[in-house]
Design a protein around this motif. Sequence first.
Motif, PDB file in Angstrom:
ATOM      1  N   HIS A 146      31.691  42.799  34.249  1.00 44.12           N
ATOM      2  CA  HIS A 146      32.984  42.112  34.327  1.00 44.12           C
ATOM      3  C   HIS A 146      33.939  42.960  35.149  1.00 44.12           C
ATOM      4  O   HIS A 146      34.205  44.116  34.822  1.00 44.12           O
ATOM      5  CB  HIS A 146      33.561  41.892  32.933  1.00 44.12           C
TER       6      HIS A 146
ATOM      7  N   GLU B 101      36.115  39.078  28.094  1.00 43.67           N
ATOM      8  CA  GLU B 101      35.852  40.284  28.882  1.00 43.67           C
ATOM      9  C   GLU B 101      34.646  41.087  28.409  1.00 43.67           C
ATOM     10  O   GLU B 101      33.969  41.741  29.217  1.00 43.67           O
ATOM     11  CB  GLU B 101      37.093  41.189  28.861  1.00 43.67           C
TER      12      GLU B 101
ATOM     13  N   GLU C 206      41.185  36.797  30.826  1.00 37.17           N
ATOM     14  CA  GLU C 206      39.952  37.564  30.662  1.00 37.17           C
ATOM     15  C   GLU C 206      39.550  37.645  29.184  1.00 37.17           C
ATOM     16  O   GLU C 206      39.095  38.679  28.703  1.00 37.17           O
ATOM     17  CB  GLU C 206      40.115  38.955  31.277  1.00 37.17           C
TER      18      GLU C 206
ATOM     19  N   ASN D 144      40.137  32.752  35.746  1.00 29.71           N
ATOM     20  CA  ASN D 144      39.507  32.969  34.442  1.00 29.71           C
ATOM     21  C   ASN D 144      38.116  33.533  34.664  1.00 29.71           C
ATOM     22  O   ASN D 144      37.261  32.883  35.238  1.00 29.71           O
ATOM     23  CB  ASN D 144      39.453  31.637  33.682  1.00 29.71           C
ATOM     24  N   THR D 145      37.914  34.773  34.219  1.00 27.71           N
ATOM     25  CA  THR D 145      36.608  35.416  34.334  1.00 27.71           C
ATOM     26  C   THR D 145      36.432  36.398  33.182  1.00 27.71           C
ATOM     27  O   THR D 145      37.366  37.146  32.897  1.00 27.71           O
ATOM     28  CB  THR D 145      36.424  36.114  35.697  1.00 27.71           C
TER      29      THR D 145
ATOM     30  N   SER E 210      37.582  43.301  36.021  1.00 29.29           N
ATOM     31  CA  SER E 210      38.945  42.914  35.660  1.00 29.29           C
ATOM     32  C   SER E 210      39.871  43.040  36.856  1.00 29.29           C
ATOM     33  O   SER E 210      39.674  43.886  37.738  1.00 29.29           O
ATOM     34  CB  SER E 210      39.449  43.815  34.534  1.00 29.29           C
TER      35      SER E 210
ATOM     36  N   SER F 282      45.489  36.464  35.179  1.00 26.22           N
ATOM     37  CA  SER F 282      44.046  36.616  35.008  1.00 26.22           C
ATOM     38  C   SER F 282      43.680  36.489  33.529  1.00 26.22           C
ATOM     39  O   SER F 282      44.000  37.354  32.716  1.00 26.22           O
ATOM     40  CB  SER F 282      43.597  37.974  35.549  1.00 26.22           C
TER      41      SER F 282
ATOM     42  N   VAL G 165      47.200  40.449  33.081  1.00 28.79           N
ATOM     43  CA  VAL G 165      45.857  40.294  32.526  1.00 28.79           C
ATOM     44  C   VAL G 165      45.969  39.974  31.034  1.00 28.79           C
ATOM     45  O   VAL G 165      46.589  40.718  30.281  1.00 28.79           O
ATOM     46  CB  VAL G 165      45.020  41.567  32.733  1.00 28.79           C
TER      47      VAL G 165
END
Length: 385
Positions: free
Chosen positions: A214, A205, A202, A169-170, A216, A200, A229
């Motif tokens: 960021h 984002e 995001e 998780n970003t 990805s 992922s 994603v």
Amino acid sequence: MTAVNNISSKLPKHETSIFSVMSKMAYEHNAVNLSQGYPNFETDIKLKELVYKAMLEGYNQYAPLAGIAPLREQIVDKIESLHGKRYDKNTEVTVTNGATQALFLAITAFVKPGDEVIVLKPAYDSYEPAIELAGGKPVLLQLEGKDYKMNFEAIKEKISPKTRMLIINTPHNPSGNVFSKEEMQQLEALLEGTDIILLSDEVYEHIIFDEVKHYSASAFPELSKRAIVCASFGKTFHNTGWKMGYCVAPEELIAEIWKVMEVNVFCVHHPTQRAFAEYLKNPNHYLELGKFYQEKRDKFLHLIKDTAFKAEPSKGTYFQLLNYSEITNEPDLDFSRRLITEYGIASIPVSAFNKDNKDHRQLRFCFAKTDETLEKAAAILKKVK
């Protein structure tokens, strides 16, 4: 006696989420609620008008399973412009009922009984129940320190022949951290040569600050070959109640997600898809989001600078962690409850997200609020000694 006997729960350990618990307490005590992650201000009137316009124009029946073509086109254009990866709009993108459904579809499509899924903690609370419902086993790994960094040796040690998926998780909820380019490259190298799917998350984002970028999973050639994603329109455009999101992935992965989508909800609200397809044509609607929320973050941090709470400015998301270790040694759950009952402000104890409820004496506050709400919150926090 119930009409049905011998009911066996598929989630026997599942408890009411910490979000529901804290929001219920906030309501009961009329507290300023900075616990749940949603804005308390309205979405753009232009976007609402576009939804209404689509309804009046007759877009009120089922949409295609994958989402309408104009919206899928805008999604792949956006990703290409930001991350240099061009997905096929016809075979590699799916519009979903929020990012949580996208995550659930991905887990359900690929995790089988006995499979292991590595979850980096602290983590969003839907991951583990979804894995368990699929018959999989969550393998939990705590991100390190109070700034929540990935330990790649520790991740490598958790990988086994049963590992089916790794979830990241970003920008990261709850910490506000953003994984760097170097970290994503290390992750790419670690997973190379495996059959592990990268999920992922995001959803934040576009909410990034201080010229942080960021990165990805879409932006890394080898990662993107194995990555699903997931993203959220609700988080981006201040309308979480609309439950609109999407996921992108290689064709062979999306094909399996479609199978689950078809027997789940089949499609997503048609008029809203039409509205987003038009709204996304102006990139400023999402490119300026970071600046908007950075002003919110900076205002909140300025307002609380003379309190006893300590903060490292969030790098992304609309959450700010505050350390209260100079105030009390109480466990964060106890302290967060006391803040509601004695002071009238609601937050989220970060231990609820951590492996084994690890407690760093941190609380999560949502600053996606009106200036008036932030000022009220800060006035309360100044009284906490």
